[in-house]
Design a protein around this motif. Structure first.
Motif, short mmCIF file in Angstrom:
data_model
loop_
_atom_site.label_atom_id
_atom_site.label_comp_id
_atom_site.label_asym_id
_atom_site.label_seq_id
_atom_site.Cartn_x
_atom_site.Cartn_y
_atom_site.Cartn_z
N ASN A 255 0.83 -1.21 0.00
CA ASN A 255 0.00 0.00 0.00
C ASN A 255 0.86 1.25 0.00
OD1 ASN A 255 -2.31 -1.53 -0.02
ND2 ASN A 255 -2.85 -1.16 2.12
N GLU A 256 1.98 1.21 0.69
CA GLU A 256 2.88 2.37 0.70
C GLU A 256 3.43 2.65 -0.69
OE1 GLU A 256 7.30 3.27 2.40
OE2 GLU A 256 5.83 2.55 3.89
N SER A 259 0.64 4.02 -2.80
CA SER A 259 0.37 5.41 -2.42
C SER A 259 1.40 6.34 -3.05
CB SER A 259 0.38 5.55 -0.90
OG SER A 259 0.22 6.89 -0.52
N HIS A 281 -7.70 10.48 -2.25
CA HIS A 281 -6.64 9.46 -2.25
C HIS A 281 -6.24 9.11 -0.82
CE1 HIS A 281 -6.30 10.02 -6.57
NE2 HIS A 281 -5.30 9.15 -6.62
N ASN A 282 -6.06 10.12 0.00
CA ASN A 282 -5.67 9.87 1.38
C ASN A 282 -6.74 9.04 2.10
OD1 ASN A 282 -4.24 10.32 3.98
ND2 ASN A 282 -6.03 11.57 4.44
N PHE A 285 -6.64 5.29 1.22
CA PHE A 285 -5.60 4.53 1.91
C PHE A 285 -5.90 4.43 3.40
CE2 PHE A 285 -3.29 5.37 -2.03
CZ PHE A 285 -2.73 4.12 -2.26
N SER A 422 -0.88 11.91 4.60
CA SER A 422 -0.18 11.13 3.57
C SER A 422 1.32 11.10 3.82
CB SER A 422 -0.49 11.71 2.18
OG SER A 422 -1.87 11.64 1.89
N ARG A 425 2.42 8.53 6.24
CA ARG A 425 2.56 7.17 5.69
C ARG A 425 3.87 7.00 4.96
NH1 ARG A 425 -2.87 7.72 4.49
NH2 ARG A 425 -2.35 8.46 2.41
#
Length: 585
Positions: A255-256, A259, A281-282, A285, A422, A425
């Motif tokens: 996922n990172e 992203s 988008h944020n 996730f 974001s 992350r």
């Protein structure tokens, strides 16, 4: 539950008399004779609780006389999807006696409640959604699993992809720890109801599928996929971007990594769709972090349809005249791409830097922010400070401005919050550019603090008993209480009021309204940003936390009251779950 039998009466009595109500179940059991046969159902219409023994039977259908819901007398199944099935009980005739078995044929379970929630979403039935949420919460279903049902539905059944409904659901899922049980029910219900409403009639999404790679040796590298994705977004080719994204997911990208790939393309352009693009988008996730990654193909690809016509602020006049912002930003971004980021605290006096961001000196702001990065300041810390500056615009928004301009400063704040979250992350040079995008939007919003609303006086150490939070909700029963609400919040804090109770009250202040999605956003962003300062005991951190509270309180108060239709439906569901008799009022 042990099976028991209850005597209902003799065959002759039951045939000659009206339906008989006997003890059993949660609301009594109605025993009904029809065509020499006997049937038993719960004596409470599952729609709104009217006694079913007052209904009528014709051709095997029992009709409730309040809203005309119809039920198969044998199984309890309804012909009307908005009504729910009614529990039906086996009936035994022993000699001349009629006995009812108290174990229902169709007992409600967590599985049936989950299926009912799906049906409510599919048919956009608010009361069905509300009752399913209440039932699941009472059954102690994990709250994130309830939200997951809505995410799975919303990302599949809205052709145009992610929008405000899923944002509300995610924001309110994030806020569940700050709410009491009724607040949690309202939060989940509001999010799910908005997803259903927004998806109604919008068509199902079908995925294109990943590229047809064979073995591992055929899979393009993640860097190659990232480059393809970036180009596809640049030319607004969302179908190509979808296939590349699905290939990256299929290849096992984290996922990172996903992203980083996706936000790189978002921040290639400035403040896309007034900040919504990065915020969505944020949120996507964030929800994956809460419900797991099983559905990340549908969740992440749902973000793409919006990008086909997303606005790009570097193309707008306001970013080029009277002050040319694009050229100096591009020059700084070239340097940002080669900067080694540190993890240090901000070197400059933080209040001084906030004041510069809020001032009328955008070029000096750009340089000051970049100097911080060059000195080793963490982009996360810088993003956090810029969020505080954006919140100050909300806290100082004057009611002499046009009402619709609340949304302008709100967009900047929620974009700032999304950038900060974001970056927490993953820190990349491309995403770091978004800090500057936010700062320039704060600059462009400066006229909305002219005149500037006065911050309420904030003192500490008053030992007087704080007011009850119900006073805040009562204040919001009247329009135009923006400044009064901020003063109330300051007084509450000055007198030692507990923030946990205040946050819960703020949540109820939002959730009882027919709020539009920006109000949900500001509540969640302000509380989350407030909590990010909790481990900092400096005076600046106290100022930042106060700013978040004043921003949220003023925005929520400015947008209340409404007709409260949505929350009224949830209240009905809660009252029905308690066995209250709505028809008697």
């Amino acid at each position: 539950m042990n099976e028991e039998r209850i005597y209902a009466g003799t065959v002759d009595e039951m045939k000659q008399g009206s339906p008989k109500v006997i003890k059993g179940g949660n609301h009594g059991i109605a025993v009904i004779a029809d065509n020499d046969a006997f049937y038993a159902v719960d004596n409470r219409c599952p729609h709104l609780g009217f006694p079913l023994h007052l209904g009528s039977v014709c051709d095997g259908l029992l009709t409730c006389h309040w809203h005309h819901a119809r039920f198969d007398i044998k199984t309890g199944g309804t012909l009307d999807p908005w009504a729910d099935d009614v529990p039906a009980y086996p009936v035994e005739v022993i000699g001349n006696e009629v006995w009812v078995v108290t174990l229902p044929k169709n007992k409600q379970t967590v599985s049936s409640l989950r299926n009912r929630l799906k049906e409510g979403l599919e048919q956009n039935l608010s009361l069905v959604i509300a009752k399913a949420v209440v039932g699941l919460v009472e059954a102690r279903e994990p709250l994130a699993d309830i939200a997951k049902v809505g995410v799975e539905f919303g990302t599949r059944h809205r052709y145009k992809g992610w929008r405000s409904g899923l944002t509300i659901l995610t924001s309110m899922t994030n806020m569940l720890p700050y709410l009491d049980k009724n607040g949690q029910i309202l939060a989940l219900y509001q999010g799910l109801a908005h997803v259903a409403r927004e998806s109604a009639g919008m068509g199902t999404r079908f995925l294109t599928g990943p590229l047809p790679v064979g073995g591992d040796e055929d899979i393009p590298s993640l860097q190659t996929l990232s480059n393809w994705y970036r180009h596809s977004i640049e030319v607004r080719d969302v179908q190509g971007a979808e296939r590349v994204l699905l290939t990256a997911i299929e290849s096992g990208a984290s996922n990172e990594e996903l992203s980083d790939m996706m936000l790189r393309s978002v921040t290639d352009h400035y403040y896309m769709n007034t900040g919504h693009t990065l915020d969505f988008h944020n949120k996507a996730f964030e929800i994956l972090g809460r419900i797991g990654s099983d559905n990340r193909d549908f969740v992440l690809t749902s973000l793409l349809p919006e990008l086909s016509d997303a606005s790009r602020s570097e193309e707008q006049n306001s970013w080029q005249t009277p002050v040319q912002l694009v050229t100096p930003l591009e020059a700084v971004f070239e340097e940002v791409m080669t900067t080694t980021f540190g993890e240090d605290e901000i070197k400059t006096d933080r209040m001084q830097l906030v004041e510069l961001i809020l001032d009328d000196q955008p070029l000096e702001t750009i340089r000051a922010l970049f100097d911080e990065l060059k000195s080793g300041t963490s982009p996360v810390k810088l993003g956090q400070l810029v969020s505080a500056a954006a919140a100050e615009r909300l806290a100082r928004f004057h009611v002499q401005n046009e009402f619709r301009d609340w949304i302008t400063v709100l967009h900047t704040f929620t974009h700032a919050h999304a950038v900060h979250e974001s970056l927490k992350r993953s820190v990349t040079p491309e995403l770091t550019r978004a800090i500057f995008h936010t700062a320039m939007s704060i600059y462009l919003d400066r006229f909305l603090n002219t005149p500037s609303a006065r911050r309420p006086e904030r003192t500490r150490g008053d030992n007087n008993t704080p007011p009850e939070t119900d006073e805040f909700l009562t204040l919001l029963d009247k329009q135009q209480q923006t400044d009064q609400a901020a003063k109330w919040a300051a007084d509450y804090l000055n007198r030692g009021g507990k923030k946990k109770a205040l946050f819960n009250a703020l949540g109820h202040g939002v959730l009882r309204e027919d709020a539009e999605f920006h109000t949900f956003q500001v509540f969640e962003a302000a509380i989350t940003e407030h909590e990010s300062w909790e481990n900092d005991e400096s005076d600046f951190a106290e100022w930042a936390k106060d700013t978040m509270i004043f921003a949220a309180v003023r925005y929520i108060a400015a947008h209340a009251p409404t007709s409260r239709e949505i929350s009224h439906t949830a209240k009905i569901a809660v009252r029905l779950s308690r066995g209250e008799k709505l028809f008697e009022e």
